[in-house]
Design a protein around this motif. Structure first.
Motif, PDB file in Angstrom:
ATOM      1  N   SER A  78      23.595  25.562  41.319  1.00 32.05           N
ATOM      2  CA  SER A  78      24.300  25.032  40.144  1.00 32.05           C
ATOM      3  C   SER A  78      25.751  25.520  40.078  1.00 32.05           C
ATOM      4  N   LEU A  79      26.160  26.365  41.028  1.00 25.71           N
ATOM      5  CA  LEU A  79      27.544  26.847  40.995  1.00 25.71           C
ATOM      6  C   LEU A  79      28.414  26.046  41.952  1.00 25.71           C
ATOM      7  N   GLY A  80      29.618  25.697  41.481  1.00 26.17           N
ATOM      8  CA  GLY A  80      30.569  25.009  42.351  1.00 26.17           C
ATOM      9  C   GLY A  80      31.243  26.030  43.265  1.00 26.17           C
ATOM     10  N   GLU A  81      32.064  25.515  44.218  1.00 24.14           N
ATOM     11  CA  GLU A  81      32.706  26.409  45.187  1.00 24.14           C
ATOM     12  C   GLU A  81      33.609  27.437  44.507  1.00 24.14           C
ATOM     13  N   ALA A  82      34.375  26.953  43.519  1.00 22.59           N
ATOM     14  CA  ALA A  82      35.331  27.843  42.832  1.00 22.59           C
ATOM     15  C   ALA A  82      34.589  28.932  42.061  1.00 22.59           C
ATOM     16  N   GLU A  83      33.469  28.520  41.440  1.00 19.27           N
ATOM     17  CA  GLU A  83      32.702  29.510  40.664  1.00 19.27           C
ATOM     18  C   GLU A  83      32.113  30.576  41.590  1.00 19.27           C
ATOM     19  N   ILE A  84      31.604  30.090  42.737  1.00 24.60           N
ATOM     20  CA  ILE A  84      31.024  31.039  43.705  1.00 24.60           C
ATOM     21  C   ILE A  84      32.091  32.040  44.145  1.00 24.60           C
ATOM     22  N   ARG A  85      33.298  31.493  44.433  1.00 24.17           N
ATOM     23  CA  ARG A  85      34.378  32.376  44.885  1.00 24.17           C
ATOM     24  C   ARG A  85      34.693  33.418  43.800  1.00 24.17           C
ATOM     25  N   ALA A  86      34.758  32.940  42.552  1.00 27.11           N
ATOM     26  CA  ALA A  86      35.089  33.855  41.449  1.00 27.11           C
ATOM     27  C   ALA A  86      34.012  34.934  41.293  1.00 27.11           C
ATOM     28  N   GLU A  87      32.753  34.501  41.374  1.00 30.78           N
ATOM     29  CA  GLU A  87      31.645  35.468  41.226  1.00 30.78           C
ATOM     30  C   GLU A  87      31.680  36.500  42.344  1.00 30.78           C
ATOM     31  N   LEU A  88      31.930  35.986  43.574  1.00 31.73           N
ATOM     32  CA  LEU A  88      31.943  36.918  44.711  1.00 31.73           C
ATOM     33  C   LEU A  88      33.111  37.898  44.591  1.00 31.73           C
ATOM     34  N   GLU A  89      34.233  37.367  44.078  1.00 33.78           N
ATOM     35  CA  GLU A  89      35.392  38.252  43.868  1.00 33.78           C
ATOM     36  C   GLU A  89      35.040  39.354  42.880  1.00 33.78           C
ATOM     37  N   SER A  90      34.322  38.962  41.816  1.00 33.06           N
ATOM     38  CA  SER A  90      34.016  39.975  40.809  1.00 33.06           C
ATOM     39  C   SER A  90      33.012  41.004  41.366  1.00 33.06           C
ATOM     40  N   LEU A  91      32.096  40.534  42.228  1.00 35.97           N
ATOM     41  CA  LEU A  91      31.182  41.500  42.869  1.00 35.97           C
ATOM     42  C   LEU A  91      31.953  42.429  43.819  1.00 35.97           C
ATOM     43  N   LYS A  92      32.986  41.843  44.463  1.00 34.97           N
ATOM     44  CA  LYS A  92      33.803  42.651  45.377  1.00 34.97           C
ATOM     45  C   LYS A  92      34.531  43.744  44.575  1.00 34.97           C
ATOM     46  N   ALA A  93      35.042  43.338  43.399  1.00 35.54           N
ATOM     47  CA  ALA A  93      35.748  44.317  42.554  1.00 35.54           C
ATOM     48  C   ALA A  93      34.781  45.396  42.071  1.00 35.54           C
ATOM     49  N   ALA A  94      33.547  44.953  41.739  1.00 35.53           N
ATOM     50  CA  ALA A  94      32.533  45.920  41.291  1.00 35.53           C
ATOM     51  C   ALA A  94      32.254  46.912  42.414  1.00 35.53           C
ATOM     52  N   ARG A  95      32.201  46.387  43.650  1.00 36.71           N
ATOM     53  CA  ARG A  95      31.914  47.271  44.781  1.00 36.71           C
ATOM     54  C   ARG A  95      33.064  48.272  44.983  1.00 36.71           C
ATOM     55  N   ALA A  96      34.286  47.783  44.796  1.00 36.35           N
ATOM     56  CA  ALA A  96      35.435  48.692  44.968  1.00 36.35           C
ATOM     57  C   ALA A  96      35.384  49.800  43.919  1.00 36.35           C
ATOM     58  N   ARG A  97      35.048  49.417  42.684  1.00 36.03           N
ATOM     59  CA  ARG A  97      34.952  50.439  41.624  1.00 36.03           C
ATOM     60  C   ARG A  97      33.806  51.397  41.916  1.00 36.03           C
ATOM     61  N   PHE A  98      32.718  50.808  42.408  1.00 36.33           N
ATOM     62  CA  PHE A  98      31.564  51.647  42.710  1.00 36.33           C
ATOM     63  C   PHE A  98      31.889  52.621  43.848  1.00 36.33           C
ATOM     64  N   ASP A  99      32.553  52.092  44.904  1.00 36.82           N
ATOM     65  CA  ASP A  99      32.921  52.966  46.030  1.00 36.82           C
ATOM     66  C   ASP A  99      33.762  54.127  45.541  1.00 36.82           C
ATOM     67  N   SER A 100      34.582  53.838  44.514  1.00 33.29           N
ATOM     68  CA  SER A 100      35.492  54.881  44.050  1.00 33.29           C
ATOM     69  C   SER A 100      34.733  56.038  43.396  1.00 33.29           C
ATOM     70  N   ILE A 101      33.500  55.782  42.974  1.00 36.38           N
ATOM     71  CA  ILE A 101      32.731  56.882  42.390  1.00 36.38           C
ATOM     72  C   ILE A 101      32.353  57.877  43.478  1.00 36.38           C
ATOM     73  N   PHE A 102      32.246  57.351  44.693  1.00 40.83           N
ATOM     74  CA  PHE A 102      31.808  58.220  45.783  1.00 40.83           C
ATOM     75  C   PHE A 102      32.921  58.560  46.765  1.00 40.83           C
ATOM     76  N   ASP A 103      34.006  57.794  46.712  1.00 30.11           N
ATOM     77  CA  ASP A 103      35.120  58.054  47.624  1.00 30.11           C
ATOM     78  C   ASP A 103      36.254  58.692  46.819  1.00 30.11           C
ATOM     79  N   GLU A 104      36.509  59.946  47.142  1.00 30.44           N
ATOM     80  CA  GLU A 104      37.437  60.714  46.314  1.00 30.44           C
ATOM     81  C   GLU A 104      38.842  60.095  46.277  1.00 30.44           C
ATOM     82  N   ASP A 105      39.311  59.608  47.424  1.00 31.75           N
ATOM     83  CA  ASP A 105      40.669  59.043  47.464  1.00 31.75           C
ATOM     84  C   ASP A 105      40.779  57.791  46.614  1.00 31.75           C
TER      85      ASP A 105
END
Ligand code: HEM
Length: 366
Positions: free
Chosen positions: A213-240
Motif C-alpha cells: 500500500s506504500l508508493g515509491e516516495a513513501e517507501i523512500r521516506a520511511e526507509l530514510e527515517s529508519l536510516k536516521a533511527a539507525r544513525a541515532r541508535f549507533d550513536s548510543i554505542f559509538d562514542e564518536d
C-alpha cells in the motif's frame, strides 16, 4: 488551656495574619476595584507556594544524588519525593481551570495596571527549570536581552547560584554513569543489544519495502527515517558519533548514561532495576507535566489576550507554545523508546548477572 502569647495556635503556626494580608489589588489602589483581581492574585500566590514545596522536595532529591553512592533506601526516598512533585504538578495544571472562570473582559478591567510585571519574572519558576536541568543556551530568546534580564539583581544572583550547582539532570547522569552490570567481565550489553536492534531495524525496513500500500516516495521516506533511527541508535554505542550528535543538540545525556538508561528500561523486571526504572519514569512524568503546564498556560493566555503582546513584552501565546516544544529537560529518556525492542526479542541476561542483580543495585559497582 490559657491562650498565652506563645501558645501555638492554628493561625500562629501558619502565620495566617501575614499570609492573608498580602492580597493587595492594584485596581483598588487605583480607585477602580476589579472583582476578579483577587482571584488573579490568589491563584498566582498558590502557584508560588506550590513552587516552593516542589523546590524544597527537589533539594532533598538533589542532596541524595550528590553523594558518590546512592543506597537503596535513599533511592526509594528520591523516587517517593519525585512522585510527590508529579502529583503537585497535576494540581498546577488543573488550577488554570479556576483562573479561567475569570473571563477576558474581567481581566481587561485591570490588565493595564499590571505592566511591566509578568509571570516571566517568577524566580521560583526559573529556579525550578534550572535545577531540573534546563540550560541557558537551550532557552528560547524573545528579544536581544538574556532571559533573566527582567529579574531583579538579587533574583538574578540567586539564579546564577543555582546554575553553578549541579542540576538534577547532571546528578542523575553521573549516577547513571556508575550503573553496574552494563559491561562486566564476559558480558557486554552494548554488543549483544546492538545486534538485536540491528536485526529489528532490518526487519522493519523489510516490512516497509514489501508493503504494497506504500508508493515509491513513501517507501523512500520511511526507509530514510529508519536510516536516521539507525544513525541515532549507533550513536548510543559509538562514542564518536554520540559526541557529534550531542554537540548538535540531538542528545543531552552522556554516552555511558544513555546506555545505562537503556539497560534499566529494558531489564526493568529484574528486582534490582525496579527502583531505578521508577526513578527514570518519574523524571519523564515531571518533564511531561512541565510540558503540559506550558501548553495549558499558553492556551489560557491565548484565550485571555488573543494575539496581544504579553505584559512582559513577549509575543505571548506564540512564545509560550514554542517554549513548550523546546524547554524539555529529560527528552533523551523519551527518545530512547525508539530503540526498544519487543520483550520476545530481548537478549537474555547471563545468569551470573541476574543472580547478582537479584539482591541489590548499588551505583558504584558489583
Ligand atoms: C490571566 C492569566 C495569565 C496571563 C494572561 C499570562 C500571560 C503570560 C504571558 C504573555 C507570558 C509571556 C511573557 C510575557 O510576555 O509576559 C507569561 C509567562 C509566564 N507566566 Fe503567565 N499568564 C497568566 C497566568 C499565569 C499564572 C497563573 C502563572 C503561575 C505562576 C503564570 C506563570 C508564568 C510563567 C512562569 C511565565 C514564564 C514562562 C516562560 O518563559 O517559559 N502565568 N504569562
Amino acid at each position: 488551656m490559657p491562650d498565652s502569647d506563645d501558645t501555638l495556635t492554628y493561625a500562629r503556626h501558619l502565620q495566617l495574619d501575614r499570609l492573608l494580608s498580602c492580597q493587595e489589588r492594584q485596581s483598588e489602589k487605583h480607585g477602580r476595584p476589579a472583582h476578579d483581581e483577587m482571584l488573579f492574585i490568589i491563584v498566582h500566590q498558590v502557584y508560588e507556594l506550590w513552587f516552593k514545596e516542589v523546590l524544597f522536595d527537589l533539594a532533598r532529591v538533589q542532596e541524595i544524588f550528590s553523594g558518590s553512592e546512592v543506597d537503596d533506601a535513599s533511592l526509594g526516598q528520591a523516587v517517593h519525593l519525585l512522585g510527590r512533585i508529579v502529583e503537585i504538578q497535576k494540581l498546577l495544571i488543573q488550577q488554570f481551570d479556576v483562573l479561567e472562570t475569570m473571563t477576558p473582559l474581567d481581566f481587561l478591567d485591570f490588565r493595564d495596571l499590571l505592566f511591566p510585571a509578568s509571570g516571566f519574572q517568577s524566580l521560583q519558576f526559573r529556579l525550578l527549570e534550572t535545577r531540573l536541568g534546563l540550560e541557558r543556551e537551550q532557552r528560547l530568546a524573545f528579544d536581544e536581552r538574556p532571559f533573566d534580564a527582567r529579574l531583579s539583581a538579587e533574583d538574578r544572583k540567586a539564579l546564577k547560584a543555582a546554575e553553578a550547582e549541579p542540576s538534577l539532570t547532571a546528578l542523575v547522569e553521573a549516577w547513571l554513569q556508575r550503573t553496574p552490570f552494563v559491561s562486566v567481565a564476559g558480558y557486554d550489553f552494548r554488543e549483544v543489544y546492538r545486534q538485536a536492534v540491528s536485526d529489528m531495524l532490518e526487519s522493519e525496513a523489510e516490512v516497509v519495502r514489501r508493503n504494497p500500500s506504500l508508493g515509491e516516495a513513501e517507501i523512500r521516506a520511511e526507509l530514510e527515517s529508519l536510516k536516521a533511527a539507525r544513525a541515532r541508535f549507533d550513536s548510543i554505542f559509538d562514542e564518536d558519533e554520540h559526541r557529534q550528535l550531542r554537540e548538535s543538540g540531538v542528545w543531552h545525556l552522556s554516552w555511558q548514561a544513555l546506555q545505562a538508561a537503556l539497560f534499566i528500561n529494558l531489564y526493568r523486571d529484574e528486582p534490582a532495576l525496579q527502583l531505578p526504572f521508577r526513578l527514570l519514569s518519574a523524571l519523564m512524568d515531571i518533564d511531561s507535566n512541565m510540558t503540559s503546564w506550558r501548553y495549558r498556560h499558553a492556551l489560557m493566555v491565548q484565550r485571555m489576550i488573543g494575539r496581544k503582546v504579553g505584559t512582559g513584552g513577549s509575543s505571548g501565546p506564540e512564545y509560550l507554545r514554542r517554549t513548550a516544544e523546546r524547554h524539555r529537560v529529560f527528552a533523551d529518556l523519551f527518545a530512547l523508546s525508539t530503540f526498544f525492542i519487543p520483550r520476545s526479542r530481548l537478549p537474555q541476561l547471563p545468569e551470573e548477572i541476574r543472580q547478582a542483580m537479584g539482591y541489590r543495585y548499588r551505583g558504584g559497582g558489583l
